[in-house]
Write a protein that holds these residues in place. Structure first.
Motif, short mmCIF file in Angstrom:
data_model
loop_
_atom_site.label_atom_id
_atom_site.label_comp_id
_atom_site.label_asym_id
_atom_site.label_seq_id
_atom_site.Cartn_x
_atom_site.Cartn_y
_atom_site.Cartn_z
N ASN A 255 0.84 -1.21 0.00
CA ASN A 255 0.00 0.00 0.00
C ASN A 255 0.88 1.25 0.00
N ASN A 256 1.79 1.29 -0.94
CA ASN A 256 2.77 2.38 -1.02
C ASN A 256 2.09 3.67 -1.48
N ALA A 257 2.14 4.67 -0.65
CA ALA A 257 1.50 5.96 -0.96
C ALA A 257 2.44 6.93 -1.66
N ASP A 258 3.64 6.48 -2.04
CA ASP A 258 4.61 7.44 -2.56
C ASP A 258 5.66 6.78 -3.45
N ARG A 259 5.22 6.05 -4.50
CA ARG A 259 6.17 5.47 -5.44
C ARG A 259 6.47 6.46 -6.56
N LYS A 260 7.43 7.32 -6.30
CA LYS A 260 7.89 8.26 -7.31
C LYS A 260 8.84 7.56 -8.29
N SER A 261 9.01 8.17 -9.46
CA SER A 261 9.94 7.62 -10.45
C SER A 261 11.35 7.58 -9.89
N GLY A 262 11.73 8.60 -9.11
CA GLY A 262 13.07 8.67 -8.55
C GLY A 262 13.32 7.72 -7.41
N HIS A 263 12.29 7.00 -6.97
CA HIS A 263 12.47 5.97 -5.94
C HIS A 263 12.83 4.62 -6.55
N CYS A 264 13.01 4.59 -7.86
CA CYS A 264 13.47 3.39 -8.57
C CYS A 264 14.87 3.70 -9.09
N LEU A 265 15.85 2.96 -8.61
CA LEU A 265 17.25 3.25 -8.91
C LEU A 265 17.86 2.18 -9.79
N LEU A 266 18.83 2.58 -10.58
CA LEU A 266 19.60 1.65 -11.42
C LEU A 266 21.06 1.75 -11.01
N ALA B 148 -4.55 -5.89 7.08
CA ALA B 148 -4.86 -5.22 5.82
C ALA B 148 -3.89 -5.65 4.72
N MET B 149 -2.63 -5.84 5.08
CA MET B 149 -1.64 -6.32 4.12
C MET B 149 -2.01 -7.71 3.62
N GLN B 150 -2.45 -8.58 4.51
CA GLN B 150 -2.92 -9.91 4.11
C GLN B 150 -4.09 -9.80 3.14
N GLY B 151 -5.01 -8.89 3.43
CA GLY B 151 -6.18 -8.71 2.57
C GLY B 151 -5.80 -8.26 1.17
N ARG B 152 -4.83 -7.41 1.07
CA ARG B 152 -4.41 -6.95 -0.26
C ARG B 152 -3.77 -8.08 -1.05
N LEU B 153 -3.01 -8.94 -0.39
CA LEU B 153 -2.45 -10.10 -1.08
C LEU B 153 -3.56 -11.01 -1.57
N ARG B 154 -4.55 -11.27 -0.74
CA ARG B 154 -5.68 -12.12 -1.15
C ARG B 154 -6.40 -11.52 -2.37
N ALA B 155 -6.53 -10.20 -2.39
CA ALA B 155 -7.20 -9.55 -3.52
C ALA B 155 -6.44 -9.77 -4.82
#
Length: 221
Positions: free
Chosen positions: A112-123, A192-199
């Motif tokens: 349930n990440n509320a802040d996945r910006k492009s710059g949060h993905c690094l190479l 809630a995390m378990q519920g999201r996986l089930r979904a």
């Protein structure tokens, strides 16, 4: 070595030494966190560690090693520093790393990440993708805000579905969830995390943005 200048919560770049080993890490002390309306104060560094444990739990090794430590400014998260190319964020590299980003998209839904910006993905220099900055995760309410929507609505590949099923089996083992996350997250956040996986397992498709709320982070990079 000093504060990361663009950090909103006084993330510090530090040097760690142990015997002959010397490395750099990002230290995020709980005392420096700015109060937020929707996340409990003083919990973001705990969520950073929970995010690493989740990635390890599912076998997706793209979150840098992150642990709890008592630092010079009190308890905080300590994350291995990735030496990365600042120009190679998500928007610039996603077509040739589609599998990695599909897994990150699934991971972000579960967390349930509320802040996945492009710059949060690094190479890094080895052409390996890393995902960082997970302080705004694991809320009980739907908060997913991400730039990774290219896969929305598509069928989840079989190998990734099997990895998710194995995660569910792991979570069904007595005591596993408590021993892995209870020192970091509340019981309702774990549920809630378990519920999201089930979904995800029931739907078999990548999530779509919710038209009733903002689904993109700001700024996007």
């Amino acid at each position: 070595l000093g504060a990361i200048p663009w950090s909103s919560n006084e993330a510090l770049l530090v040097v760690l030494t142990w015997q002959d080993l010397i490395l750099q890490a990002i230290y995020k002390p709980g005392i420096a966190e700015r109060p937020l309306r929707d996340f409990p104060s003083g919990t973001l560094f705990l969520r950073e560690v929970a995010a690493y444990r989740l990635a390890q739990d599912v076998g997706w090794d793209f979150v840098p090693p992150t642990v709890l430590r008592e630092g010079p400014y009190g308890p905080g998260s300590l994350q291995y520093f990735i030496d990365y190319d600042a120009d190679s964020h998500y928007f610039a590299i996603y077509p040739r790393h589609a599998d990695d980003f599909q897994r990150i998209a699934l991971y972000d839904f579960i967390a349930n990440n509320a802040d996945r910006k492009s710059g949060h993905c690094l190479l890094d220099a080895d052409d390996r993708i890393w995902a960082i900055d997970h302080g705004l995760c694991f809320h009980v309410q739907a908060k997913l805000r991400t730039v990774i929507w290219e896969f929305g609505g598509k069928v989840i590949p079989r190998d990734m579905m099997e990895e998710l099923r194995q995660l569910q089996l792991r979570w069904q083992q007595p005591g596993h969830l408590h021993s892995t996350y209870a020192d970091l997250l509340r019981a309702d956040e774990i549920a809630a995390m378990q519920g999201r996986l089930r979904a995800l397992l029931m739907g078999g498709r990548f999530p779509l943005p919710d038209p009733q709320r903002r689904s993109l982070p700001w700024p996007p990079i």
